[in-house]
Write an enzyme that holds these catalytic residues in place. Structure first.
Site, PDB file in Angstrom:
ATOM      1  N   CYS A 144       0.835  -1.209   0.000  1.00 16.06           N
ATOM      2  CA  CYS A 144       0.000   0.000   0.000  1.00 16.06           C
ATOM      3  C   CYS A 144       0.869   1.257   0.000  1.00 16.06           C
ATOM      4  O   CYS A 144       1.753   1.393   0.840  1.00 16.06           O
ATOM      5  CB  CYS A 144      -0.910  -0.017   1.221  1.00 16.06           C
ATOM      6  SG  CYS A 144      -1.752   1.558   1.488  1.00 16.06           S
ATOM      7  N   CYS A 153       0.267   3.283   3.512  1.00 12.53           N
ATOM      8  CA  CYS A 153       0.629   2.749   4.827  1.00 12.53           C
ATOM      9  C   CYS A 153       1.939   3.385   5.324  1.00 12.53           C
ATOM     10  O   CYS A 153       2.789   3.771   4.521  1.00 12.53           O
ATOM     11  CB  CYS A 153       0.784   1.234   4.756  1.00 12.53           C
ATOM     12  SG  CYS A 153      -0.766   0.332   4.952  1.00 12.53           S
ATOM     13  N   HIS A 208      -4.478   0.233   7.784  1.00 17.25           N
ATOM     14  CA  HIS A 208      -4.908  -0.021   6.418  1.00 17.25           C
ATOM     15  C   HIS A 208      -6.328  -0.584   6.350  1.00 17.25           C
ATOM     16  O   HIS A 208      -7.034  -0.423   5.355  1.00 17.25           O
ATOM     17  CB  HIS A 208      -3.930  -1.024   5.774  1.00 17.25           C
ATOM     18  CG  HIS A 208      -4.180  -1.295   4.329  1.00 17.25           C
ATOM     19  ND1 HIS A 208      -3.814  -0.409   3.337  1.00 17.25           N
ATOM     20  CD2 HIS A 208      -4.780  -2.338   3.704  1.00 17.25           C
ATOM     21  CE1 HIS A 208      -4.169  -0.908   2.155  1.00 17.25           C
ATOM     22  NE2 HIS A 208      -4.763  -2.075   2.353  1.00 17.25           N
ATOM     23  N   ASN A 255     -13.315  10.073  -1.777  1.00 22.59           N
ATOM     24  CA  ASN A 255     -13.908   9.053  -2.643  1.00 22.59           C
ATOM     25  C   ASN A 255     -13.718   7.738  -1.933  1.00 22.59           C
ATOM     26  O   ASN A 255     -12.583   7.314  -1.729  1.00 22.59           O
ATOM     27  CB  ASN A 255     -13.170   8.953  -3.978  1.00 22.59           C
ATOM     28  CG  ASN A 255     -13.494  10.091  -4.895  1.00 22.59           C
ATOM     29  OD1 ASN A 255     -14.599  10.614  -4.878  1.00 22.59           O
ATOM     30  ND2 ASN A 255     -12.519  10.473  -5.691  1.00 22.59           N
ATOM     31  N   SER A 301      -8.575   4.747  -5.521  1.00 17.14           N
ATOM     32  CA  SER A 301      -7.494   3.926  -6.054  1.00 17.14           C
ATOM     33  C   SER A 301      -6.933   2.987  -5.000  1.00 17.14           C
ATOM     34  O   SER A 301      -6.114   2.135  -5.312  1.00 17.14           O
ATOM     35  CB  SER A 301      -6.385   4.839  -6.576  1.00 17.14           C
ATOM     36  OG  SER A 301      -5.952   5.702  -5.535  1.00 17.14           O
ATOM     37  N   HIS A 358      -7.012   1.984   1.652  1.00 13.66           N
ATOM     38  CA  HIS A 358      -6.505   2.628   2.866  1.00 13.66           C
ATOM     39  C   HIS A 358      -7.316   3.902   3.128  1.00 13.66           C
ATOM     40  O   HIS A 358      -7.528   4.688   2.212  1.00 13.66           O
ATOM     41  CB  HIS A 358      -5.019   2.976   2.681  1.00 13.66           C
ATOM     42  CG  HIS A 358      -4.342   3.340   3.953  1.00 13.66           C
ATOM     43  ND1 HIS A 358      -3.381   2.561   4.544  1.00 13.66           N
ATOM     44  CD2 HIS A 358      -4.515   4.399   4.788  1.00 13.66           C
ATOM     45  CE1 HIS A 358      -2.981   3.132   5.670  1.00 13.66           C
ATOM     46  NE2 HIS A 358      -3.662   4.249   5.828  1.00 13.66           N
ATOM     47  N   HIS A 383      -8.475   7.276   3.362  1.00 13.56           N
ATOM     48  CA  HIS A 383      -7.857   8.545   2.992  1.00 13.56           C
ATOM     49  C   HIS A 383      -8.854   9.426   2.255  1.00 13.56           C
ATOM     50  O   HIS A 383      -9.850   8.955   1.724  1.00 13.56           O
ATOM     51  CB  HIS A 383      -6.637   8.318   2.085  1.00 13.56           C
ATOM     52  CG  HIS A 383      -7.021   7.817   0.714  1.00 13.56           C
ATOM     53  ND1 HIS A 383      -7.375   6.506   0.469  1.00 13.56           N
ATOM     54  CD2 HIS A 383      -7.130   8.449  -0.484  1.00 13.56           C
ATOM     55  CE1 HIS A 383      -7.657   6.353  -0.805  1.00 13.56           C
ATOM     56  NE2 HIS A 383      -7.527   7.526  -1.429  1.00 13.56           N
ATOM     57  N   GLN A 385      -8.983  13.494  -0.008  1.00 14.67           N
ATOM     58  CA  GLN A 385      -8.157  14.414  -0.766  1.00 14.67           C
ATOM     59  C   GLN A 385      -8.552  15.850  -0.458  1.00 14.67           C
ATOM     60  O   GLN A 385      -9.658  16.116   0.008  1.00 14.67           O
ATOM     61  CB  GLN A 385      -8.325  14.170  -2.260  1.00 14.67           C
ATOM     62  CG  GLN A 385      -7.900  12.794  -2.729  1.00 14.67           C
ATOM     63  CD  GLN A 385      -7.775  12.755  -4.244  1.00 14.67           C
ATOM     64  OE1 GLN A 385      -7.210  13.652  -4.863  1.00 14.67           O
ATOM     65  NE2 GLN A 385      -8.320  11.725  -4.842  1.00 14.67           N
TER      66      GLN A 385
HETATM   67  P1  H2U Z   1      -8.174   8.329  -4.728  1.00 15.66           P
HETATM   68  O1  H2U Z   1      -8.152   7.053  -3.966  1.00 15.66           O
HETATM   69  O2  H2U Z   1      -9.408   9.143  -4.444  1.00 15.66           O
HETATM   70  O3  H2U Z   1      -7.924   8.081  -6.186  1.00 15.66           O
HETATM   71  O4  H2U Z   1      -6.956   9.202  -4.177  1.00 15.66           O
HETATM   72  C1  H2U Z   1      -5.629   8.742  -4.122  1.00 15.66           C
HETATM   73  C2  H2U Z   1      -4.715   9.824  -4.618  1.00 15.66           C
HETATM   74  O5  H2U Z   1      -3.400   9.474  -4.247  1.00 15.66           O
HETATM   75  C3  H2U Z   1      -4.749   9.993  -6.113  1.00 15.66           C
HETATM   76  O6  H2U Z   1      -5.156  11.298  -6.426  1.00 15.66           O
HETATM   77  C4  H2U Z   1      -2.521   9.907  -5.249  1.00 15.66           C
HETATM   78  C5  H2U Z   1      -3.294   9.762  -6.539  1.00 15.66           C
HETATM   79  O7  H2U Z   1      -2.868  10.725  -7.465  1.00 15.66           O
HETATM   80  N1  H2U Z   1      -1.307   9.114  -5.153  1.00 15.66           N
HETATM   81  C6  H2U Z   1      -0.123   9.715  -4.776  1.00 15.66           C
HETATM   82  O8  H2U Z   1      -0.095  10.932  -4.581  1.00 15.66           O
HETATM   83  N2  H2U Z   1       1.008   8.956  -4.601  1.00 15.66           N
HETATM   84  C7  H2U Z   1       1.066   7.614  -4.836  1.00 15.66           C
HETATM   85  O9  H2U Z   1       2.083   6.989  -4.601  1.00 15.66           O
HETATM   86  C8  H2U Z   1      -0.112   6.925  -5.422  1.00 15.66           C
HETATM   87  C9  H2U Z   1      -1.387   7.710  -5.438  1.00 15.66           C
HETATM   88 ZN    ZN Z   2      -2.436   1.018   3.700  1.00 15.19          ZN
END
Ligand code: H2U
Ligand code: ZN
Length: 348
Positions: A51, A54, A114, A154, A162, A165, A167, A169
């Site tokens: 992850c 994490c 996580h 989201n 994505s 975990h 989180h 934004q």
């Molecule tokens: P979402 O799960 O809502 O997609 O948000 C995760 C965000 O994390 C996504 O905008 C960022 C992606 O650009 N990200 C990073 O900044 N670093 C990473 O190593 C992977 C994902």
């Molecule tokens: Zn994690």
């Protein structure tokens, strides 16, 4: 026959965005032959070495996360907005118009764990996330060229998240985002005409009627808005008229954490899954101006309709005409309100 909201097709007005929604309560009796799937069983470890959120793990850009113990914030490695974009416009014709947009984007990890979600975190832990959101709002507002700070989440793969975990934004932009423009105009006009906040008056009506309430605590109300589009769409509204999360005092922040907990637990209990949604906080802009008409609130937009896998799509008539729903907001509120307030994973 007299017109009734629970039996007859009608449209409802959203005073915040000035949009209409078509409600078709008679259709909840029709047979369903749509897609049905069983969701994959959900078990996650407390720590996932793969992850990128994490603690101690390496992100996509090669940076290593610290060994964080509560919340952790970093600048998005793939931000949609950049602080050093050159200022400029493009308008070779009145019908071809563009403006540069400066800003930044951050990722907020809610917990080092996580396997948790907001729904599975205790209110005291959610309170730490609330404090982090406030710190971020203040810090980003103080940056040059930031006009608006939007805190959102989201949740779940169905919403395009994505990573499981926990989180959210934060996107901070130079201009006001589209939904904010709409809500700003209506709240400003209401304030000018009535000298009161639109949502304060709305809350008064809803508290009196009760039929769309889900959870009420000392400082916050969670309800299904009269004009909800998504089947289980909700709003979280502060009872005191404040314009930003940062204006909440200590006990109001505790109430906000409690309200977030109460709502997300009920969401998970609805279909006994980790409930997907997009949610975010609507607050006053950070650019110079008079924003007293803004009333702090959150929107939750979950896509699910009738089970863990059957979701609503805004397609067809809804894309080309007006959004539409079958189950009424009152029915949705009744269902959410009657669910247990303890998370199904924690119930004994
Ligand atoms: P979402 O799960 O809502 O997609 O948000 C995760 C965000 O994390 C996504 O905008 C960022 C992606 O650009 N990200 C990073 O900044 N670093 C990473 O190593 C992977 C994902
Ligand atoms: Zn994690």
């Amino acid at each position: 026959m007299t017109f009734s909201l629970s039996d007859h097709p009608h449209r409802r007005f959203n005073p915040l965005t000035r949009e209409w929604v078509l409600v078709s309560p008679h259709r909840t009796k029709r047979p369903w032959q749509g897609q049905i799937e069983t969701p994959p069983a959900e078990t996650r470890p407390e720590y996932d070495p793969e992850c990128y959120l994490c603690p101690n793990n390496v992100r996509a850009n090669g940076e290593r996360n610290p060994n964080y113990t509560s919340t952790y914030v970093f600048t998005n490695d793939f931000p949609a907005l950049l602080p050093d974009t050159p200022e400029g416009g493009y308008a070779p014709h009145p019908l071809l118009r563009a403006e540069s947009e400066r800003g930044t984007a951050r990722v907020v990890c809610f917990s080092p764990r996580h396997d948790l979600t907001l729904a599975e975190m205790q209110p005291a832990a959610i309170r730490l996330v609330v404090d982090e959101w406030c710190r971020q709002y203040e810090e980003l507002a103080a940056m040059p060229h930031i006009g608006y700070v939007l805190v959102f989440e989201n949740r779940g793969a169905m919403m395009g998240a994505s990573n499981p975990h926990p989180h959210g934004q934060i996107w901070a932009s130079e201009h006001l985002p589209q939904q904010i423009l709409l809500e700003d105009a209506s709240q400003r006009e209401y304030w000018q005409i009535h000298g009161r906040s639109l949502l304060a008056d709305y809350l008064e009506v809803e508290l009196e009627r009760g039929e769309r309430l889900i959870h009420v605590n000392e400082h916050f109300v969670v309800l299904v808005p009269f004009w909800a589009v998504w089947p289980f769409e909700t709003m979280l509204i502060s009872r005191r008229h404040v314009s930003a999360m940062t204006e909440l005092d200590d006990s109001e922040r505790d109430s906000l954490a409690d309200a977030l907990h109460a709502l997300t637990v009920r969401y998970d209990n609805l279909f006994r899954i980790s409930f997907p949604y997009s949610a975010g906080f609507h607050v006053r802009p950070t650019m110079a101006g008079d924003w007293t008409h803004w009333h702090f609130h959150a929107h939750f937009y979950p896509p699910l309709l009738r089970s863990a896998t059957v979701r609503k799509f805004l397609v067809g008539y809804e894309m080309l005409g007006t959004p539409q729903r079958d189950i009424t907001p009152e029915q949705a509120a009744e269902r959410l309100r009657s669910l247990p307030s303890v998370h199904y994973k924690h119930a004994t």
